[in-house]
Design a protein around this motif. Structure first.
Motif, PDB file in Angstrom:
ATOM      1  N   TYR A  17      -7.567 120.504  69.166  1.00 10.66           N
ATOM      2  CA  TYR A  17      -7.515 119.316  68.426  1.00 10.66           C
ATOM      3  C   TYR A  17      -6.086 118.543  68.230  1.00 10.66           C
ATOM      4  O   TYR A  17      -5.224 118.912  68.188  1.00 10.66           O
ATOM      5  CB  TYR A  17      -7.716 119.877  66.814  1.00 10.66           C
ATOM      6  N   ILE A  19      -3.959 115.380  66.928  1.00 16.74           N
ATOM      7  CA  ILE A  19      -3.997 114.471  65.767  1.00 16.74           C
ATOM      8  C   ILE A  19      -2.940 113.549  66.238  1.00 16.74           C
ATOM      9  O   ILE A  19      -1.636 113.749  66.643  1.00 16.74           O
ATOM     10  CB  ILE A  19      -3.630 114.763  64.658  1.00 16.74           C
ATOM     11  N   ASP A  20      -3.249 111.996  66.617  1.00 16.35           N
ATOM     12  CA  ASP A  20      -2.175 111.334  67.259  1.00 16.35           C
ATOM     13  C   ASP A  20      -2.268 109.711  66.696  1.00 16.35           C
ATOM     14  O   ASP A  20      -3.484 109.340  66.387  1.00 16.35           O
ATOM     15  CB  ASP A  20      -2.605 110.950  68.658  1.00 16.35           C
ATOM     16  N   SER A  21      -1.191 109.327  66.429  1.00 19.61           N
ATOM     17  CA  SER A  21      -0.818 107.854  65.909  1.00 19.61           C
ATOM     18  C   SER A  21      -0.483 106.901  66.919  1.00 19.61           C
ATOM     19  O   SER A  21       0.023 105.916  66.635  1.00 19.61           O
ATOM     20  CB  SER A  21      -0.275 107.931  64.497  1.00 19.61           C
ATOM     21  N   ILE A  43      -8.253 113.047  67.040  1.00 14.61           N
ATOM     22  CA  ILE A  43      -8.278 112.425  65.785  1.00 14.61           C
ATOM     23  C   ILE A  43      -7.245 111.328  65.954  1.00 14.61           C
ATOM     24  O   ILE A  43      -5.918 111.630  65.924  1.00 14.61           O
ATOM     25  CB  ILE A  43      -7.973 113.381  64.581  1.00 14.61           C
ATOM     26  N   VAL A  47      -1.154 108.443  61.045  1.00 16.04           N
ATOM     27  CA  VAL A  47      -0.468 109.846  60.343  1.00 16.04           C
ATOM     28  C   VAL A  47       0.851 109.992  60.575  1.00 16.04           C
ATOM     29  O   VAL A  47       0.977 109.995  61.585  1.00 16.04           O
ATOM     30  CB  VAL A  47      -1.462 110.732  60.317  1.00 16.04           C
ATOM     31  N   ILE A  52       0.386 114.632  57.308  1.00 13.70           N
ATOM     32  CA  ILE A  52      -0.255 115.532  58.409  1.00 13.70           C
ATOM     33  C   ILE A  52      -0.853 116.733  57.936  1.00 13.70           C
ATOM     34  O   ILE A  52      -1.933 117.248  58.216  1.00 13.70           O
ATOM     35  CB  ILE A  52       0.543 115.952  59.608  1.00 13.70           C
ATOM     36  N   VAL A  55      -4.678 116.114  57.173  1.00 12.54           N
ATOM     37  CA  VAL A  55      -5.431 115.994  58.242  1.00 12.54           C
ATOM     38  C   VAL A  55      -5.694 117.346  58.561  1.00 12.54           C
ATOM     39  O   VAL A  55      -6.840 118.009  58.871  1.00 12.54           O
ATOM     40  CB  VAL A  55      -4.899 115.181  59.280  1.00 12.54           C
ATOM     41  N   MET A  56      -4.765 118.108  58.696  1.00 14.94           N
ATOM     42  CA  MET A  56      -4.835 119.509  59.131  1.00 14.94           C
ATOM     43  C   MET A  56      -5.646 120.533  58.089  1.00 14.94           C
ATOM     44  O   MET A  56      -6.399 121.188  58.626  1.00 14.94           O
ATOM     45  CB  MET A  56      -3.392 119.999  59.366  1.00 14.94           C
ATOM     46  N   VAL A  59      -9.137 119.408  59.054  1.00  9.86           N
ATOM     47  CA  VAL A  59      -9.594 120.217  60.359  1.00  9.86           C
ATOM     48  C   VAL A  59      -9.939 121.641  59.888  1.00  9.86           C
ATOM     49  O   VAL A  59     -11.023 122.214  60.533  1.00  9.86           O
ATOM     50  CB  VAL A  59      -8.477 119.749  61.633  1.00  9.86           C
ATOM     51  N   LYS A  72      -0.575 125.000  64.302  1.00 11.69           N
ATOM     52  CA  LYS A  72      -0.112 123.867  64.347  1.00 11.69           C
ATOM     53  C   LYS A  72       1.009 123.769  65.274  1.00 11.69           C
ATOM     54  O   LYS A  72       2.050 124.629  65.404  1.00 11.69           O
ATOM     55  CB  LYS A  72       0.348 123.337  63.053  1.00 11.69           C
TER      56      LYS A  72
END
Length: 129
Positions: A17, A19-21, A43, A47, A52, A55-56, A59, A72
Motif C-alpha cells: 500500500y 500513500i502518496d501526495s 492511495i 496527506v 497519515i 489514512v493508515m 487501511v 509503516k
C-alpha cells in the motif's frame, strides 16, 4: 520508485500500500502504472506526515481481516530480517513470517491488544514535505 519494486517483489505487489501526495508527473505516472499493471494499492491524496495516522487506520481496518501484520515504512527504508543467532541480514521475510499465524511465541506477536499509530513531533512545511 525502486523501493516500490523492491518491496513489491519481497512481499507481493498486492500486499503493498502506497500513500502518496506527490504532484510530480513522473512519480504519479509510475504509481498509476504500479496500481494498474502490478496490482499495488495506491492511495493518492493530500496527506502530510501529521495526517497519515488517519489514512493508515483506514487501511488497517480494511485489511485487518485478511492480514496478520501491518508495517509503516518510508521510501528510504528497506524491509529486512536480522538473525541474532548468526548476526546476518536477509530479505527472506516470507520465511520469517511463515509461522506467525500459528506460533504464539513468534517475536512479532504482541501479548495484549495492540493499536498501530504514528507520531510525528515536527511541524512539516511545504519545503520539507
Amino acid at each position: 520508485m525502486f523501493l516500490s519494486q523492491y518491496h513489491g517483489h519481497l512481499i507481493g505487489f498486492k500486499n503493498l500500500y502506497i500513500i502518496d501526495s506527490s504532484t510530480e508527473t513522473r512519480i504519479v505516472a509510475f504509481l498509476r502504472y504500479a496500481r494498474d499493471h502490478l496490482g499495488v494499492n495506491v492511495i493518492f491524496g493530500d496527506v502530510n506526515l501529521n495526517e497519515i495516522t488517519k489514512v493508515m487506520t483506514e487501511v488497517g481496518m480494511s485489511i485487518g481481516g485478511s492480514s496478520d501484520i501491518f508495517i509503516k515504512m518510508d521510501t528510504d527504508e528497506f524491509l529486512m530480517i536480522y538473525d541474532e543467532g548468526n548476526k546476518t541480514l536477509s530479505t527472506s521475510v516470507s520465511n520469517y513470517l511463515a509461522d506467525f499465524a500459528t506460533n504464539e511465541n513468534h517475536p512479532l506477536r504482541l501479548k495484549q491488544h495492540s493499536c498501530v499509530g504514528y507520531v510525528q513531533n515536527s511541524a512539516p512545511s511545504i519545503e520539507v514535505c
